[in-house]
Design a protein around this motif. Structure first.
Motif, short mmCIF file in Angstrom:
data_model
loop_
_atom_site.label_atom_id
_atom_site.label_comp_id
_atom_site.label_asym_id
_atom_site.label_seq_id
_atom_site.Cartn_x
_atom_site.Cartn_y
_atom_site.Cartn_z
N THR A 28 0.80 -1.06 -0.08
CA THR A 28 -0.02 -0.28 -0.13
C THR A 28 0.86 1.33 0.05
N ASP A 102 -9.03 -1.15 8.72
CA ASP A 102 -9.44 0.01 8.65
C ASP A 102 -8.17 0.68 7.67
N THR A 104 -7.56 1.68 5.25
CA THR A 104 -7.88 3.26 5.05
C THR A 104 -7.79 4.47 5.91
N ALA A 105 -8.21 4.26 6.78
CA ALA A 105 -7.82 5.28 7.82
C ALA A 105 -6.39 5.47 8.71
N MET A 107 -3.96 4.61 6.07
CA MET A 107 -2.78 5.17 5.54
C MET A 107 -3.69 6.96 5.12
N GLU A 108 -4.72 7.45 5.55
CA GLU A 108 -5.04 8.53 5.98
C GLU A 108 -4.10 9.47 7.22
N TYR A 111 -0.47 10.12 5.11
CA TYR A 111 -0.75 10.71 4.72
C TYR A 111 -0.93 12.23 5.05
N ARG A 118 -5.25 15.84 5.26
CA ARG A 118 -6.59 14.94 4.16
C ARG A 118 -5.88 15.77 3.12
#
Length: 135
Positions: A28, A102, A104-105, A107-108, A111, A118
């Motif tokens: 990822t 999660d 996605t959380a 990776m956020e 970031y 974000r």
């Protein structure tokens, strides 16, 4: 302190024996739509080998399995994190279950650590190597 060659060999061995969660995050991170956010995995820093490292932002990502909640391991993790932070690195930790539940959380959060929010636009992250002075 452990010699550089020994630390590199340990890092290489760890890279060859990654956990499923480390492989998931590595795949990822490689797909992260950012410019210059180069990550290394199992990178030697000082006498430690960290899971993931972005040199341009001095950001370290550590993945923790269930054994990291045991008292002795948790204390070693805390001592290690304090040393790394005293050397100017930022350390963020995720439980393996966070990654599984999660991604996605996770990776956020990475970031945001790289770019501040974000909504921030990606920018080239320049890695400035320390130059050794001639002796």
């Amino acid at each position: 302190m452990v010699s550089t060659s020994i630390r590199r060999a340990a890092a290489k061995k760890l890279r060859a024996n990654t956990t499923p969660h480390e492989r998931m995050l590595w795949r990822t991170l490689k797909d992260l739509p950012t410019d210059g956010s180069h990550f290394r995995r199992q990178a030697p820093i000082g006498s430690y080998v960290v899971d993931f490292f972005c040199p341009a932002k001095r950001l370290i990502i550590e993945l923790d399995g269930g054994h990291h909640s045991e008292d002795d391991t948790a204390k070693r993790d805390l001592d290690r994190q304090r040393w790394l932070e005293n050397e100017g690195y930022r350390v963020i930790r995720f439980w393996n279950s966070e990654l599984s539940n999660d991604l996605t959380a996770v990776m956020e959060r990475i970031y945001v650590e790289l770019y501040g929010s974000r909504e921030a636009e990606t920018m080239h992250l320049a890695h400035r190597r320390k130059r050794k002075t001639p002796t």
